[in-house]
Design a protein around this motif. Structure first.
Motif, PDB file in Angstrom:
ATOM      1  N   ASP A  75      -4.981   9.268  25.055  1.00  0.00           N
ATOM      2  CA  ASP A  75      -5.115   8.120  24.172  1.00  0.00           C
ATOM      3  C   ASP A  75      -4.142   8.260  22.999  1.00  0.00           C
ATOM      4  OD1 ASP A  75      -7.250   6.720  25.439  1.00  0.00           O
ATOM      5  OD2 ASP A  75      -8.687   8.151  24.628  1.00  0.00           O
ATOM      6  N   ASP A  76      -3.906   7.140  22.340  1.00  0.00           N
ATOM      7  CA  ASP A  76      -3.033   7.157  21.168  1.00  0.00           C
ATOM      8  C   ASP A  76      -3.804   7.668  19.948  1.00  0.00           C
ATOM      9  OD1 ASP A  76      -0.483   6.127  19.720  1.00  0.00           O
ATOM     10  OD2 ASP A  76      -2.164   5.288  18.584  1.00  0.00           O
ATOM     11  N   PRO A  77      -3.273   8.668  19.221  1.00  0.00           N
ATOM     12  CA  PRO A  77      -4.046   9.235  18.112  1.00  0.00           C
ATOM     13  C   PRO A  77      -4.215   8.301  16.920  1.00  0.00           C
ATOM     14  CG  PRO A  77      -1.880  10.259  18.267  1.00  0.00           C
ATOM     15  CD  PRO A  77      -2.041   9.421  19.490  1.00  0.00           C
ATOM     16  N   TRP A  78      -3.269   7.361  16.705  1.00  0.00           N
ATOM     17  CA  TRP A  78      -3.467   6.398  15.615  1.00  0.00           C
ATOM     18  C   TRP A  78      -4.708   5.544  15.892  1.00  0.00           C
ATOM     19  CZ3 TRP A  78      -0.442   6.649  11.331  1.00  0.00           C
ATOM     20  CH2 TRP A  78       0.794   7.282  11.435  1.00  0.00           C
ATOM     21  N   VAL A 105       9.056   1.914   8.454  1.00  0.00           N
ATOM     22  CA  VAL A 105       8.390   0.832   7.729  1.00  0.00           C
ATOM     23  C   VAL A 105       7.043   0.514   8.391  1.00  0.00           C
ATOM     24  CG1 VAL A 105       8.540  -1.583   6.999  1.00  0.00           C
ATOM     25  CG2 VAL A 105      10.576  -0.122   6.912  1.00  0.00           C
ATOM     26  N   GLN A 106       7.036   0.434   9.713  1.00  0.00           N
ATOM     27  CA  GLN A 106       5.778   0.184  10.427  1.00  0.00           C
ATOM     28  C   GLN A 106       4.822   1.358  10.262  1.00  0.00           C
ATOM     29  OE1 GLN A 106       4.377  -2.259  11.586  1.00  0.00           O
ATOM     30  NE2 GLN A 106       2.856  -1.602  13.102  1.00  0.00           N
ATOM     31  N   ALA A 107       5.337   2.586  10.306  1.00  0.00           N
ATOM     32  CA  ALA A 107       4.477   3.752  10.117  1.00  0.00           C
ATOM     33  C   ALA A 107       3.835   3.735   8.737  1.00  0.00           C
ATOM     34  CB  ALA A 107       5.285   5.031  10.312  1.00  0.00           C
ATOM     35  N   ALA A 108       4.582   3.334   7.712  1.00  0.00           N
ATOM     36  CA  ALA A 108       4.029   3.263   6.361  1.00  0.00           C
ATOM     37  C   ALA A 108       2.904   2.241   6.295  1.00  0.00           C
ATOM     38  CB  ALA A 108       5.133   2.911   5.368  1.00  0.00           C
ATOM     39  N   ARG A 109       3.107   1.065   6.918  1.00  0.00           N
ATOM     40  CA  ARG A 109       2.075   0.034   6.881  1.00  0.00           C
ATOM     41  C   ARG A 109       0.831   0.461   7.647  1.00  0.00           C
ATOM     42  NH1 ARG A 109       2.379  -6.086   9.241  1.00  0.00           N
ATOM     43  NH2 ARG A 109       2.715  -4.905  11.159  1.00  0.00           N
ATOM     44  N   MET A 110       1.015   1.059   8.837  1.00  0.00           N
ATOM     45  CA  MET A 110      -0.127   1.553   9.609  1.00  0.00           C
ATOM     46  C   MET A 110      -0.907   2.595   8.820  1.00  0.00           C
ATOM     47  SD  MET A 110       1.715   1.959  13.332  1.00  0.00           S
ATOM     48  CE  MET A 110       0.495   3.157  13.867  1.00  0.00           C
ATOM     49  N   THR A 111      -0.175   3.529   8.220  1.00  0.00           N
ATOM     50  CA  THR A 111      -0.839   4.621   7.510  1.00  0.00           C
ATOM     51  C   THR A 111      -1.590   4.113   6.290  1.00  0.00           C
ATOM     52  OG1 THR A 111       0.926   6.112   8.221  1.00  0.00           O
ATOM     53  CG2 THR A 111      -0.483   6.861   6.428  1.00  0.00           C
ATOM     54  N   ALA A 112      -0.949   3.241   5.525  1.00  0.00           N
ATOM     55  CA  ALA A 112      -1.613   2.716   4.331  1.00  0.00           C
ATOM     56  C   ALA A 112      -2.858   1.932   4.696  1.00  0.00           C
ATOM     57  CB  ALA A 112      -0.635   1.852   3.531  1.00  0.00           C
ATOM     58  N   THR A 113      -2.805   1.209   5.812  1.00  0.00           N
ATOM     59  CA  THR A 113      -3.984   0.479   6.275  1.00  0.00           C
ATOM     60  C   THR A 113      -5.124   1.448   6.593  1.00  0.00           C
ATOM     61  OG1 THR A 113      -2.610  -1.291   7.201  1.00  0.00           O
ATOM     62  CG2 THR A 113      -4.852  -1.084   8.054  1.00  0.00           C
ATOM     63  N   GLY A 119     -10.695   5.638   3.114  1.00  0.00           N
ATOM     64  CA  GLY A 119     -10.816   6.342   1.842  1.00  0.00           C
ATOM     65  C   GLY A 119      -9.868   7.526   1.748  1.00  0.00           C
ATOM     66  N   GLY A 120      -8.689   7.404   2.369  1.00  0.00           N
ATOM     67  CA  GLY A 120      -7.669   8.447   2.242  1.00  0.00           C
ATOM     68  C   GLY A 120      -7.866   9.642   3.140  1.00  0.00           C
ATOM     69  N   GLU A 182       1.208  -5.592  -1.724  1.00  0.00           N
ATOM     70  CA  GLU A 182       0.468  -5.170  -2.915  1.00  0.00           C
ATOM     71  C   GLU A 182      -0.919  -4.633  -2.581  1.00  0.00           C
ATOM     72  OE1 GLU A 182      -1.117  -7.157  -7.124  1.00  0.00           O
ATOM     73  OE2 GLU A 182       0.256  -8.262  -5.806  1.00  0.00           O
ATOM     74  N   GLU A 183      -1.557  -5.229  -1.580  1.00  0.00           N
ATOM     75  CA  GLU A 183      -2.923  -4.811  -1.236  1.00  0.00           C
ATOM     76  C   GLU A 183      -2.972  -3.402  -0.658  1.00  0.00           C
ATOM     77  OE1 GLU A 183      -2.583  -9.083  -1.516  1.00  0.00           O
ATOM     78  OE2 GLU A 183      -1.475  -7.587  -0.338  1.00  0.00           O
ATOM     79  N   LEU A 184      -1.854  -2.919  -0.102  1.00  0.00           N
ATOM     80  CA  LEU A 184      -1.826  -1.591   0.495  1.00  0.00           C
ATOM     81  C   LEU A 184      -1.131  -0.558  -0.389  1.00  0.00           C
ATOM     82  CD1 LEU A 184      -0.959  -2.416   4.225  1.00  0.00           C
ATOM     83  CD2 LEU A 184      -3.201  -1.967   3.216  1.00  0.00           C
TER      84      LEU A 184
END
Length: 382
Positions: A75-78, A105-113, A119-120, A182-184
């Motif tokens: 499975d995909d770990p994300w 850029v996509q990795a940053a958005r996925m991670t921040a989401t 909760g980090g 801004e939300e992320l």
């Protein structure tokens, strides 16, 4: 200083023991306990349910988080991290990934989401690939050293996107005023566990890693590797080691479990991965026919060991035959609870600040190690 201790979450299916190298729990192999059947019908218990059970058991047993490996056959770990986070409360998820298959850029958005949703609780295990057939499965033909150059640029861009408004024209990536919505924005940036044993990997780790992560090796070799990482970094990372354990009430009981698996391997070499220490652990950390320096190092320590399983004990309780009994790296620890804890404490004395532990089967061994080994460690997380 307290250390962080992680437990590996199987992604490829789990064995019921080291006595038979057959994945019978979870994963995609037919005939296992998940997916399961009852009265000839699907009982609704899935591979994800079993992974969640392991994650909950590890959290309850005192581990701060779990490594989610990433192979072509899993499975995909994300996606798994997003699923399993809802099954736990504080457990961190160390997502293993190769930067070459995601745009930063996509990795940053996925991670921040995920950081916002959990909760980090997301941690990175950045790997650059072991070459060979497994690397080609991903469609990646980039040479060894260039993979690490790509990884380094990926992390530069990812960090820049996280900070906001990044314009970057590089060898592998281009961005124009890239940043998070801004939300992320403002989420905690994940800690980076960085793997690789080659000079190119060590140089990249010196630039980017919060933790330099190594498989277990003979302790003198680990000390030399850590010294090389320190020499290539103005701000040296901390160090982490991935360690398999087989710990029992007595040393004799632990070695008898190894002997059972070794005999079964000799009887059924096809199921045992064709036996012997020459098998690389291709499914974890590098392809057997690839260019992984870590795999070659592991083989070199055991080249003269022969076929006597006790001859693979390169130091007290440090055994190099685990890859004959399950997929993964060769070295792990075998002994009674106090011996295994003492060997882990010796890793702490080498400067190790985090451990990623594992055992077969993942569920029961998480509870066993949490109950009998973690309380004996001098530097366990408070």
């Amino acid at each position: 200083m307290p250390i962080d201790i992680y437990w590996r979450i199987h992604m490829e299916g789990d064995q019921s023991s080291l006595r038979r190298r057959v994945r019978s729990r979870g994963g995609f192999a037919p005939g296992g306990t998940a997916p399961g059947t009852r009265d000839g019908r699907d009982d609704g218990y899935t591979h994800a349910d079993y992974m969640a059970e392991v994650a909950r058991a590890a959290e309850e047993s005192g581990f701060v988080g779990g490594l989610l490996p990433n192979f072509p056959h899993t499975d995909d770990p994300w996606a798994a991290a997003a699923t399993l986070a809802r099954e736990t409360t504080s457990y961190r998820f160390m997502v293993a990934f190769q930067p070459g298959f995601l745009h930063p850029v996509q990795a940053a958005r996925m991670t921040a989401t995920l950081q916002r949703a959990t909760g980090g609780r997301i941690v990175y295990n950045v790997i650059s690939g072991g070459g060979g057939p497994a690397q080609l499965w991903w469609g990646d033909k980039v040479d060894h050293d260039d993979r690490y150059a790509r990884t380094s640029e990926f992390l530069d861009v990812l960090k820049g996107v996280w900070a906001g408004d990044l314009t970057h024209h590089g060898r592998f990536y281009r961005t124009e005023h890239a940043g998070l919505p801004e939300e992320l924005a403002g989420q905690p940036f994940p800690e980076i566990f960085f793997s690789g044993s080659s000079p190119a990997a060590i140089a990249a780790a010196g630039r980017h890693a919060d933790y330099y992560l190594s498989w277990l090796e003979p302790y003198e070799a680990l000390a030399e590797k850590f010294a090389a990482v320190r020499a290539h970094s103005d701000t040296p990372p901390r160090f982490a080691v991935r360690v398999d354990l087989l710990a029992r009430e007595s040393e004799e009981e632990a070695w008898e479990e190894i002997a059972h698996g070794w005999r079964a391997r000799a009887i059924d070499p096809e199921r045992a991965g064709q036996g012997g220490v020459g098998r690389s652990g291709a499914r974890e950390g590098g392809a057997g026919q690839g260019d992984s320096v870590g795999v070659r190092r592991s083989r070199s320590f055991l080249a003269e060991a022969g076929d006597d399983h006790r001859a693979l004990e390169v130091a007290p309780n440090v055994w190099g035959g685990f890859n004959a009994l399950r997929d993964g790296p060769a070295f792990g620890l075998v002994g009674d609870y106090h011996q295994v804890a003492e060997r882990l404490d010796q890793l702490l004395d080498l400067g190790v600040d985090a451990l990623i532990l594992a055992g077969i089967p993942h569920l029961e061994e998480a509870r066993r190690v949490g109950r009998h080994v973690l309380p004996l460690l001098k530097g366990r997380t408070s």
